[in-house]
Enzyme design. Structure first.
Site, PDB file in Angstrom:
ATOM      1  CE  LYS A  84      -0.474   0.358   4.743  1.00 38.90           C
ATOM      2  NZ  LYS A  84       0.570   1.408   4.650  1.00 38.90           N
ATOM      3  CG  ASP A  85       3.312   2.418   2.995  1.00 38.32           C
ATOM      4  OD1 ASP A  85       2.288   3.030   3.574  1.00 38.32           O
ATOM      5  OD2 ASP A  85       3.730   1.544   3.876  1.00 38.32           O
ATOM      6  CB  SER A 135      -4.514   7.987   4.216  1.00 34.81           C
ATOM      7  OG  SER A 135      -5.598   7.425   3.598  1.00 34.81           O
ATOM      8  NE  ARG A 137      -7.342   3.974   2.325  1.00 35.36           N
ATOM      9  CZ  ARG A 137      -7.998   3.074   2.778  1.00 35.36           C
ATOM     10  NH1 ARG A 137      -8.468   2.964   3.104  1.00 35.36           N
ATOM     11  NH2 ARG A 137      -7.636   3.586   4.211  1.00 35.36           N
ATOM     12  NE  ARG A 138      -6.728   4.503   7.067  1.00 35.29           N
ATOM     13  CZ  ARG A 138      -6.129   3.309   7.070  1.00 35.29           C
ATOM     14  NH1 ARG A 138      -4.884   4.745   7.716  1.00 35.29           N
ATOM     15  NH2 ARG A 138      -5.128   2.720   7.143  1.00 35.29           N
ATOM     16  N   GLY A 156       2.599  10.132  11.832  1.00 30.68           N
ATOM     17  CA  GLY A 156       3.422   9.270  12.217  1.00 30.68           C
ATOM     18  C   GLY A 156       3.010   7.474  12.024  1.00 30.68           C
ATOM     19  CB  VAL A 158       0.634   1.619  13.910  1.00 33.62           C
ATOM     20  CG1 VAL A 158      -1.365   1.236  14.293  1.00 33.62           C
ATOM     21  CG2 VAL A 158       0.145   1.555  11.928  1.00 33.62           C
ATOM     22  NE  ARG A 161      -0.319   6.910  11.684  1.00 31.60           N
ATOM     23  CZ  ARG A 161      -0.820   6.058  10.554  1.00 31.60           C
ATOM     24  NH1 ARG A 161      -2.165   5.820  10.831  1.00 31.60           N
ATOM     25  NH2 ARG A 161       0.379   5.383  10.159  1.00 31.60           N
TER      26      ARG A 161
END
Length: 340
Positions: A84-85, A135, A137-138, A156, A158, A161
């Site tokens: 995904k990155d 993101s 998208r989210r 940052g 996970v 966050r």
């Protein structure tokens, strides 16, 4: 199957989730070839810190450039990527390929609330509540679901966050990848899992890709043994869509491919504006041996509906734009799975 120097070096980011991912790769390699000695090599770039990470400018490109350099110089033998990155607008360096895709993990996003919160789902959250998302998208899909929420970017890795969620009063909840939370050992923090119909995942969600040198036949043969054919098919369709859309690190693109009960491939693609008010969506089906054609077909339909304007309007993460190959090279490389 033993490398010439007797050591297989696995390059990875140094965030907690990435290191857990690399250890999983290490375990698979050892199970497949017990005689191989493995070493995890952390690739740390200045921008890749807990207070910045991949949401910061330069994060993705910085890691990709550094891991490519080390792979080409022979300083690592495998590069571990969360697919995904990996953006879709620049091809892999000449002489490298994705030798394996591991079986896909859960692609769904999950909702995490601050410790002690009485809420159990987004439906419980009052109007105006601040929710963190990393993101476009989210953010766009959250605002489509709940336009009354205040959705703000949170940066940052996970772990960082989650710390900010608990230590500050600013965010009431976060939306994070379920697979990343599980890999970090924080699955117990999940209060709600969002279906991929509600929150369409990013291209390559839940997939670990293993990049290697094409001429390193020992490693290529090893990775062939752990490659998951179904995942490769699904990722090929999604990444061909991303390639045709020329999606970059900040592109507001979502896509998900799966196999239907009758054995066909189904692909859904979406492109958003940041506020979620404008969305173009397309879907299609094709034969299981035609993932690249399916990705191209759905991307073409998205472009016909106006996706190009939405993508061009989105800010690009990762610094200055990288050059796009000319038409001749584009045609020559179109068949490759490993675009980024």
């Amino acid at each position: 199957m033993i490398p010439p120097n007797g050591l297989l070096r696995i390059g990875t980011r140094t965030t907690p989730v990435a290191l857990a991912q690399a250890r999983h790769v290490q375990d698979l390699v050892v199970k497949t070839a017990p005689d191989i000695v493995t070493q995890i090599v952390g690739v740390d770039v200045p921008i890749d810190r807990r207070d910045g990470g991949f949401a910061s400018s330069g994060g993705k490109d910085g890691f990709l450039r550094e891991i490519d350099r080390r792979l080409l110089e022979g300083r690592v033998d495998i590069a571990v990527h969360s697919m995904k990155d990996v953006p879709g607008d620049v091809p892999l360096p000449e002489g490298t390929t994705f030798g394996a895709y591991l079986p896909r993990e859960d692609v769904r996003d999950a909702v995490v609330f601050r410790s002690g919160s009485p809420w159990r789902s987004l439906a419980d959250v009052p109007q105006g509540t601040t929710v963190g998302a990393s993101s476009v998208r989210r953010a766009a899909q959250l605002l489509r679901l709940r336009p009354d929420l205040r959705v703000e970017q949170i940066q940052g890795d996970v772990a960082a966050r989650l710390d900010r969620l608990d230590e500050q009063d600013h965010y009431a909840a976060l939306v994070l990848a379920r697979s990343g939370l599980e890999r970090l050992g924080a699955g117990d923090r999940i209060r709600e899992v969002l279906s991929h119909d509600v929150m369409c995942p990013p291209v390559g969600a839940g997939v670990t890709g293993l990049q290697c040198r094409v001429d390193d036949t020992t490693v290529v043969d090893l990775l062939y043994q752990i490659d998951d054919a179904v995942t490769r098919t699904h990722v090929t369709a999604e990444r061909m869509l991303l390639h045709n859309l020329r999606g970059h690190g900040g592109s507001p693109i979502a896509a998900h491919c799966h196999t239907t009960p009758d054995g066909r491939l189904a692909l859904r693609g979406m492109v958003f504006t940041r506020d979620g008010r404008h969305v173009v969506e397309a879907s299609g089906r094709d034969d299981p041996d035609r993932p690249a054609r399916l990705g191209t077909t759905v991307a073409t339909e998205l472009l016909r509906k106006g996706a190009r304007a939405l993508i061009d309007a989105a800010p690009r993460l990762g610094g200055l734009p990288r050059p796009w190959p000319g038409p001749a090279r584009d045609r020559a490389l179109r068949h490759r799975v490993g675009w980024r």
